[in-house]
Design a protein around this motif. Structure first.
Motif, short mmCIF file in Angstrom:
data_model
loop_
_atom_site.label_atom_id
_atom_site.label_comp_id
_atom_site.label_asym_id
_atom_site.label_seq_id
_atom_site.Cartn_x
_atom_site.Cartn_y
_atom_site.Cartn_z
N PRO A 1 -5.68 -3.20 -1.26
CA PRO A 1 -5.36 -1.86 -0.98
C PRO A 1 -5.05 -1.89 0.06
N TYR B 1 -3.90 1.20 3.30
CA TYR B 1 -3.51 2.56 3.93
C TYR B 1 -3.63 2.12 5.54
N GLU C 1 -1.62 0.39 7.38
CA GLU C 1 -2.46 -0.95 8.13
C GLU C 1 -1.66 -2.14 8.79
N ASP D 1 -1.13 2.51 -0.70
CA ASP D 1 -2.37 4.11 -0.94
C ASP D 1 -1.25 5.28 -0.03
N ASP E 1 -10.02 -6.35 0.97
CA ASP E 1 -9.36 -4.94 2.06
C ASP E 1 -9.24 -5.68 3.26
N ALA E 2 -7.87 -4.77 3.16
CA ALA E 2 -7.01 -5.02 3.85
C ALA E 2 -7.69 -6.05 5.70
N ASP E 3 -8.05 -4.99 6.17
CA ASP E 3 -8.40 -5.42 7.77
C ASP E 3 -9.17 -6.68 8.37
N GLN F 1 -12.34 -7.74 7.40
CA GLN F 1 -13.33 -7.73 7.11
C GLN F 1 -13.93 -7.95 6.05
N ARG G 1 -14.99 -4.18 12.89
CA ARG G 1 -12.39 -4.72 12.03
C ARG G 1 -12.20 -4.58 13.49
N THR H 1 -10.93 2.50 10.69
CA THR H 1 -11.30 2.78 9.56
C THR H 1 -10.99 3.72 8.93
N LYS H 2 -10.89 3.99 7.75
CA LYS H 2 -10.28 4.86 7.21
C LYS H 2 -11.16 6.58 7.02
N TRP H 3 -12.45 5.83 6.88
CA TRP H 3 -13.32 6.72 6.63
C TRP H 3 -14.20 7.50 6.96
N1 UDP Z 1 -8.41 1.92 2.13
C1 UDP Z 1 -6.89 2.83 0.74
N2 UDP Z 1 -7.20 3.90 0.94
C2 UDP Z 1 -7.51 4.86 1.42
C3 UDP Z 1 -8.33 4.72 2.44
C4 UDP Z 1 -8.13 2.94 2.66
O1 UDP Z 1 -6.38 1.79 0.34
O2 UDP Z 1 -7.13 6.14 0.89
C5 UDP Z 1 -8.42 0.67 1.92
C6 UDP Z 1 -7.90 -0.02 3.39
O3 UDP Z 1 -7.01 -0.18 3.60
C7 UDP Z 1 -8.74 -0.57 4.04
C8 UDP Z 1 -9.94 -0.34 2.69
O4 UDP Z 1 -9.22 0.26 1.76
O5 UDP Z 1 -8.08 -2.13 3.27
C9 UDP Z 1 -10.97 -0.48 3.44
O6 UDP Z 1 -10.92 0.37 4.25
P1 UDP Z 1 -11.48 0.74 5.98
O7 UDP Z 1 -11.19 -0.12 6.34
O8 UDP Z 1 -10.54 1.96 6.41
O9 UDP Z 1 -13.26 0.89 5.00
P2 UDP Z 1 -14.39 0.37 6.15
O10 UDP Z 1 -14.33 -0.82 5.47
O11 UDP Z 1 -14.88 1.11 7.39
O12 UDP Z 1 -15.57 0.68 4.67
#
Ligand code: UDP
Ligand code: MG
Length: 325
Positions: A9, A11, A13, A43, A94-96, A98, A200, A205-207
């Motif tokens: 997924p 978003y 990125e 997304d 995840d793409a990041d 992590q 990251r 982060t998207k949260w």
């Molecule tokens: N992501 C997504 N849609 C969203 C939010 C996040 O597809 O509305 C993807 C984001 O690109 C990433 C993964 O979900 O690949 C995890 O997101 P993030 O790193 O922001 O979350 P965290 O690692 O902080 O829990």
């Protein structure tokens, strides 16, 4: 040769996608007994994510992408990836970066041992803010107490799953999806692979805190009716107290007549009961909201474009009715 789809997924990125692909290819290229395909899900990004995905797809045959008409959330993106996957095994990550691609060989070893699923579990939460760790731990404790499913506390959405398991996940048709619960709910043998949390380094982060709070409440109310039981329990206890209090007041009035003072007692009772009623309505409202969203039965995502062939798209729609197991 067994096939593996990697669902990613994405978003906003744009900063990480090239780094992600390079690192994943470095790990996967030496593995010759599986064929890998990337299924990136854009997304509804507002940046150049889709442009980069198209570049990657033009350069590499095994890169496929799905792009949503708007941002539907990570849950929807994971669902779409699973729905459009067709391989024997599916990895979600995840793409990041992590979720280190370097763990994939260990996950494959787990699958070869006969597990249906091999998932990553953080052993540390280093780099995460204390407040987020605290709320996250409280959420898992609460949720594990209230629901029948046991969600491992530090599990992340990085896992490989067999086709059987993926089909079972897709057979759960709820619109408001909480994958951490769904993964556990469907069962299947799971091997946990511990890893150190990775911060990251690219992108953000998207949260938001509020987003995580809503996600947590949604998670508990999707898998448990314990909060509703709590409301009935509270109602019953308050009813018993009220009966005792009425009895005591009646006896007091009959024996000693009407005693006018009582301002504090009345005020406390009104405020306390008002608070309980508000809380109960709120809890019931959460469930009504779930019913409302599910009753509307809107699609979980809307696709805007993809480089999958029409045939691959059609077979994804077949996944809706795939027999489980
Ligand atoms: N992501 C997504 N849609 C969203 C939010 C996040 O597809 O509305 C993807 C984001 O690109 C990433 C993964 O979900 O690949 C995890 O997101 P993030 O790193 O922001 O979350 P965290 O690692 O902080 O829990
Ligand atoms: Mg992340």
């Amino acid at each position: 040769m067994k096939k593996i789809d990697i669902v990613v997924p994405c978003y906003n990125e744009q900063e990480v996608l090239h780094a992600f692909y390079t690192e994943a290819a470095r790990v996967l290229d030496p593995i010759s007994h599986y064929s890998f395909r990337f299924l990136f899900v854009d997304d509804g990004s507002h940046d150049n994510t889709i442009v980069i995905l198209k570049e990657l797809a033009a350069a590499h045959d095994n890169v496929k992408y799905l792009s949503f008409s708007r941002n539907f959330g990570k849950e929807a993106a994971m669902y779409a990836g699973l729905k459009y996957s067709s391989a024997d095994y599916v990895i979600v990550m995840d793409a990041d970066l992590q979720h280190p691609p370097a763990m994939i060989p260990d996950m494959l070893a787990g699958i070869e041992e006969g597990y249906d699923c091999c998932a990553a579990m953080r052993v540390s939460r280093e780099g995460e803010s204390r407040i987020r760790s605290f709320f996250s731990q409280t959420f898992y404790k609460l949720s594990n107490r209230m629901t029948d499913i046991r969600m491992p506390q530090n599990a992340v959405d990085f896992r490989i799953m067999s086709r059987n398991m993926v089909n079972s996940i897709l057979s759960l048709s709820e619109v408001e999806r909480f994958s951490k619960g769904i993964f556990t709910w469907v069962g299947f043998s799971t091997k946990w692979i511990p890893y150190e949390n990775v911060e990251r380094t690219l992108g953000t982060t998207k949260w938001s805190f509020w987003g995580l709070f809503k996600y947590a409440v949604g998670g508990i109310t999707s898998f448990s009716i314990a909060p509703l039981r709590l409301v009935s329990g509270m109602g019953f206890v308050i009813f018993l107290f009220a009966c005792l209090y009425i009895l005591a007041t009646l006896i007091q009035t009959l024996l000693f007549g009407v005693d006018v003072p009582g301002y504090v007692t009345t005020l406390c009772a009104v405020l306390f009961l008002g608070g309980i009623v508000e809380l109960s309505v709120g809890i019931i409202g959460e469930y009504v909201a779930h019913i409302y969203m599910e009753a509307k039965d809107r699609p979980i995502f809307i696709l805007r474009q993809t480089n999958l062939s029409t045939q691959e798209e059609e077979s994804a729609h077949g996944n809706d009715t795939d027999p489980v197991c």
